[in-house]
Design an enzyme around this catalytic site. Structure first.
Site, PDB file in Angstrom:
ATOM      1  N   ASP A 125       0.849  -1.183   0.000  1.00 24.45           N
ATOM      2  CA  ASP A 125       0.000   0.000   0.000  1.00 24.45           C
ATOM      3  C   ASP A 125       0.887   1.237   0.000  1.00 24.45           C
ATOM      4  O   ASP A 125       1.792   1.364   0.837  1.00 24.45           O
ATOM      5  CB  ASP A 125      -0.887  -0.003   1.249  1.00 24.45           C
ATOM      6  CG  ASP A 125      -2.322   0.380   0.947  1.00 24.45           C
ATOM      7  OD1 ASP A 125      -2.516   1.295   0.127  1.00 24.45           O
ATOM      8  OD2 ASP A 125      -3.240  -0.224   1.517  1.00 24.45           O
ATOM      9  N   ASP A 160      -3.337   4.579  -2.310  1.00 20.83           N
ATOM     10  CA  ASP A 160      -4.472   4.910  -1.452  1.00 20.83           C
ATOM     11  C   ASP A 160      -4.994   6.319  -1.738  1.00 20.83           C
ATOM     12  O   ASP A 160      -4.220   7.264  -1.905  1.00 20.83           O
ATOM     13  CB  ASP A 160      -4.029   4.820   0.018  1.00 20.83           C
ATOM     14  CG  ASP A 160      -5.118   5.209   0.985  1.00 20.83           C
ATOM     15  OD1 ASP A 160      -6.128   4.487   1.053  1.00 20.83           O
ATOM     16  OD2 ASP A 160      -4.954   6.247   1.670  1.00 20.83           O
ATOM     17  N   GLU A 198       3.727  10.258 -13.249  1.00 21.61           N
ATOM     18  CA  GLU A 198       5.096  10.380 -12.726  1.00 21.61           C
ATOM     19  C   GLU A 198       5.462   9.147 -11.899  1.00 21.61           C
ATOM     20  O   GLU A 198       6.590   8.636 -11.986  1.00 21.61           O
ATOM     21  CB  GLU A 198       5.227  11.639 -11.871  1.00 21.61           C
ATOM     22  CG  GLU A 198       5.164  12.947 -12.640  1.00 21.61           C
ATOM     23  CD  GLU A 198       5.324  14.159 -11.731  1.00 21.61           C
ATOM     24  OE1 GLU A 198       5.971  14.027 -10.661  1.00 21.61           O
ATOM     25  OE2 GLU A 198       4.799  15.234 -12.070  1.00 21.61           O
ATOM     26  N   HIS A 217     -11.397  -3.497   2.547  1.00 19.89           N
ATOM     27  CA  HIS A 217     -11.456  -3.232   3.989  1.00 19.89           C
ATOM     28  C   HIS A 217     -12.296  -2.011   4.349  1.00 19.89           C
ATOM     29  O   HIS A 217     -12.511  -1.735   5.534  1.00 19.89           O
ATOM     30  CB  HIS A 217     -10.031  -3.041   4.528  1.00 19.89           C
ATOM     31  CG  HIS A 217      -9.346  -1.835   3.967  1.00 19.89           C
ATOM     32  ND1 HIS A 217      -9.030  -1.723   2.634  1.00 19.89           N
ATOM     33  CD2 HIS A 217      -8.931  -0.688   4.549  1.00 19.89           C
ATOM     34  CE1 HIS A 217      -8.435  -0.555   2.424  1.00 19.89           C
ATOM     35  NE2 HIS A 217      -8.369   0.093   3.565  1.00 19.89           N
ATOM     36  N   ASP A 218     -12.769  -1.276   3.335  1.00 16.83           N
ATOM     37  CA  ASP A 218     -13.589  -0.091   3.576  1.00 16.83           C
ATOM     38  C   ASP A 218     -15.056  -0.306   3.230  1.00 16.83           C
ATOM     39  O   ASP A 218     -15.867   0.605   3.411  1.00 16.83           O
ATOM     40  CB  ASP A 218     -13.073   1.093   2.736  1.00 16.83           C
ATOM     41  CG  ASP A 218     -11.747   1.635   3.234  1.00 16.83           C
ATOM     42  OD1 ASP A 218     -11.479   1.528   4.448  1.00 16.83           O
ATOM     43  OD2 ASP A 218     -10.975   2.163   2.410  1.00 16.83           O
TER      44      ASP A 218
END
Length: 636
Positions: free
Chosen positions: A137, A241, A292, A376-377
């Site tokens: 992550d 994230d 980028e 997980h959300d």
């Protein structure tokens, strides 16, 4: 005698041609599609089975009630058994855990609660032996307020002074007021006064997560170096994230930030939904920043391609820009959350079709789709859409084109666990009150993995786990499901194996149609290969369908490849595609009883059964042999 033989041969040839001529494709002199197209092998991630591990809840190896790296390493063979390509780990970095790892104090070190850098390197070693890739992550929007960068920025260190978004705010009647009306995702003002610096800092999430300032080139380079650090360790890529939040609008000429407009349907000024977030989300600079980051990954040429998976719930036209453009590559897989955001318990087959086609039709040419059912959300699939739809939805995401993303425990059919206010730890809920916390809490989908019916579901031997174990663990656990042929686990495992072994499911073309309002069909087909059809009877009625009314070029007989416990059929059975009855919530994967050769005739894309190709070739050979006999006879 020669004329008699000729007549017999002609009769034989015409008789043999009859089955082929009965096919609806009269032009057998068409140009066949180049066979070399079938030789293009997809990259490892393009048909990958991705699996999200929430480390706190996967496996506890040291008895403290919290999952850790050694626990993950110990259970990696389980992912191999499932058929997983790569696993993404939620944050494992040094953190005070105000948001359970998403508040990072050191981006290049491991949180002691999860283990050490040595433990992580061992995890990479075991994963490599098992041919499972590790994805980390990447949390770019903010750090922890305990990060050294923030401490030095608050102290106005010249090197770090502008690493974060600072503003002196407004003075109203002698009282400091925030610079704007911006609201945090986790409730209340997105601005926090810092007594040491005498300024406000921006935090779009909890106040211990100050937003980094990406208008500062030093910040961009520092975060690129974070990527390089872990890439050099050998990770296969990153899940990014909260990407849409990384930029906010620049201050105006007077150095002020504009207020965001109201949402009239929300009357709680502390709620994130109170405002329309036109200045703090989806700023145009965000897309270029993703490009980028992709360029950094492309610096690493050793081994397989490194990848980016981007978390964004943005409008679809914005999401599609994450893939890249004519001059720059972006995230290989911007997460497709449409099956979460657009599908409800009452969605019919037409809604499913529309949702799936929204992605496929908007996706730029040459890019790869992906399908996410949970994370997980988000509430677990079984709790959101019904436990009797778990298998059918796994069938759907596995047989659609591209990659699939599975959250830990969904392959077992784990469901949300009710968590009391007393046991609630999610800051999104803790920042509210006992009357409303449940609608904000993400704890119910984050409870420990259910390995067995032993104490603590085999997750830990601690007297108390960080979140309560789900009460269903005696019935829903890996050990039990391994023994049941049609368990969620075994069906998921069969699905992974089927996709791994089936080129049509990996690289074939796709048709998605509502066969009727209650039955969804997905057809996958490929030249000189079998055709596959996935059928989902979404609701509780019995449905009778004629597949040939919806899909062209199907064989009359279809073989059943995979079933769930909602079906009375079994793998290996044959059905009639023109008259198929589906039981309530039944889902099937069917395979044609003939392979096809794709060709173009009169500008139309068509398929010829491969038996027809063989027959036609044999007839041509027979005819040429006959002509040769006639020629020789005439010479004689």
């Amino acid at each position: 005698m020669a004329s008699l033989v000729a007549a017999l041969l002609v009769i034989l040839m015409l008789h043999g041609l009859e089955p082929a001529m009965s096919q609806p494709y009269p032009n057998y002199h068409a140009d066949f599609v180049d066979i070399d197209q079938a030789k293009n092998e997809p990259k490892w991630w393009q048909t990958g089975a991705f699996y999200q591990i929430y480390p706190r809840s996967f496996k506890d190896s040291n008895g403290d009630g919290i999952g850790d790296l050694n626990g993950i390493a110990d259970r990696l063979p389980y992912l191999k058994e499932l058929g997983i390509t790569a696993t993404w780990l939620s944050p494992i970095f040094t953190s005070p855990m105000a948001d359970f790892g998403y508040d990072i104090a050191n981006f290049t070190d491991i949180a002691p609660i999860f283990g050490s850098m040595s433990d992580f390197e061992n995890l990479l070693k075991i994963a490599k032996q098992l041919n499972i890739k590790i994805i980390l992550d990447f949390v770019p929007n903010h750090s922890s307020d305990e990060c050294e960068w923030f401490k030095r920025s608050a102290a106005r260190d010249p090197e770090y002074k502008d690493f974060y978004v600072w503003h002196p705010g407004k003075m109203v009647n002698g009282v400091h007021q925030p610079p704007s009306n911006w609201v945090s995702v986790f409730h209340g003002s997105a601005w926090q006064w810092h007594e040491g610096r005498k300024e406000y800092y921006l935090h779009q999430f909890v106040k211990k997560q100050p937003d980094l300032n990406y208008r500062n080139p030093k910040v961009r380079e520092a975060m690129k170096n974070v990527l390089r650090f872990w890439l050099a360790k050998g990770v296969a890529g990153f899940r990014i994230d909260a990407v849409p939040h990384v930029f906010e609008i620049a201050p105006d000429a007077a150095g002020q930030y504009r207020d965001e407009p109201r949402n009239n349907g929300n009357n709680d000024p502390d709620d994130y939904g109170y405002l329309q977030h036109i200045y703090t989300v989806d700023q145009p600079e965000t897309i270029n920043l993703v490009y980028e980051w992709r360029a950094v990954l492309d610096e690493f040429k050793d081994g397989d391609e490194r990848i980016l998976l981007a978390e964004t719930y943005s409008p679809i036209d914005i999401v599609m820009q994450y893939y890249g453009n004519a001059t720059a590559e972006g995230a290989q897989l911007p997460f497709n959350f449409r099956l979460i955001s657009d599908i409800s318990n009452n969605s019919n087959a037409e809604s499913y079709e529309w949702t799936i086609l929204q992605w496929l039709q908007h996706m730029p040419k040459g890019r790869t789709a992906n399908w996410v059912l949970g994370n997980h959300d988000q509430p677990r699939v079984g709790s959101r859409l019904g436990t009797d739809r778990i298998d059918m939805l796994n069938m759907l995401t596995t047989t659609l084109p591209g990659a699939s993303v599975t959250y830990q425990g969904e392959e077992l059919g784990m469901t949300n666990v009710w968590i009391s206010w007393k046991d609630t730890v999610d800051p999104s809920a803790c920042n509210t009150n006992p009357n409303v916390y449940e609608q904000y809490s993400r704890d119910p989908e984050r409870t420990p993995f259910q390995w067995s019916d032993d104490i603590d579901a085999g997750f830990s031997n601690s007297s108390k786990t960080w979140l309560p174990i789900g009460p269903s663990y005696k019935l829903i656990n890996l050990e039990k499901e391994r023994k049941e042929p049609l368990s969620h686990f075994n069906i998921f495992k069969q699905l992974m194996q089927l996709r791994k072994e089936t080129k049509t499911l990996q690289v074939g073309e796709t048709e998605v149609k509502a066969v009727n309002r209650n039955v969804l069909g997905v057809k996958r087909f490929r030249q000189h290969d079998f055709t596959y059809v996935t059928l989902l009877n979404i609701f509780d009625g019995t449905e009778t369908v004629n597949l040939k009314d919806s899909f062209a070029d199907l064989t009359t007989d279809m073989e059943v490849v995979l079933v769930t416990d909602k079906s009375q059929r079994k793998a290996g059975d044959f059905i009639k595609s023109e008259n198929l009855q589906l039981l309530p919530k039944e889902s099937l994967i069917l395979r044609s009883t003939s392979t096809y050769y794709t060709y173009y005739s009169n500008g139309e894309h068509r398929q010829l059964p491969i038996e027809g190709v063989y027959l036609l070739v044999a007839q041509v050979v027979l005819y040429l042999s006959y002509r040769r006999v006639l020629t020789l006879n005439s010479v004689c």
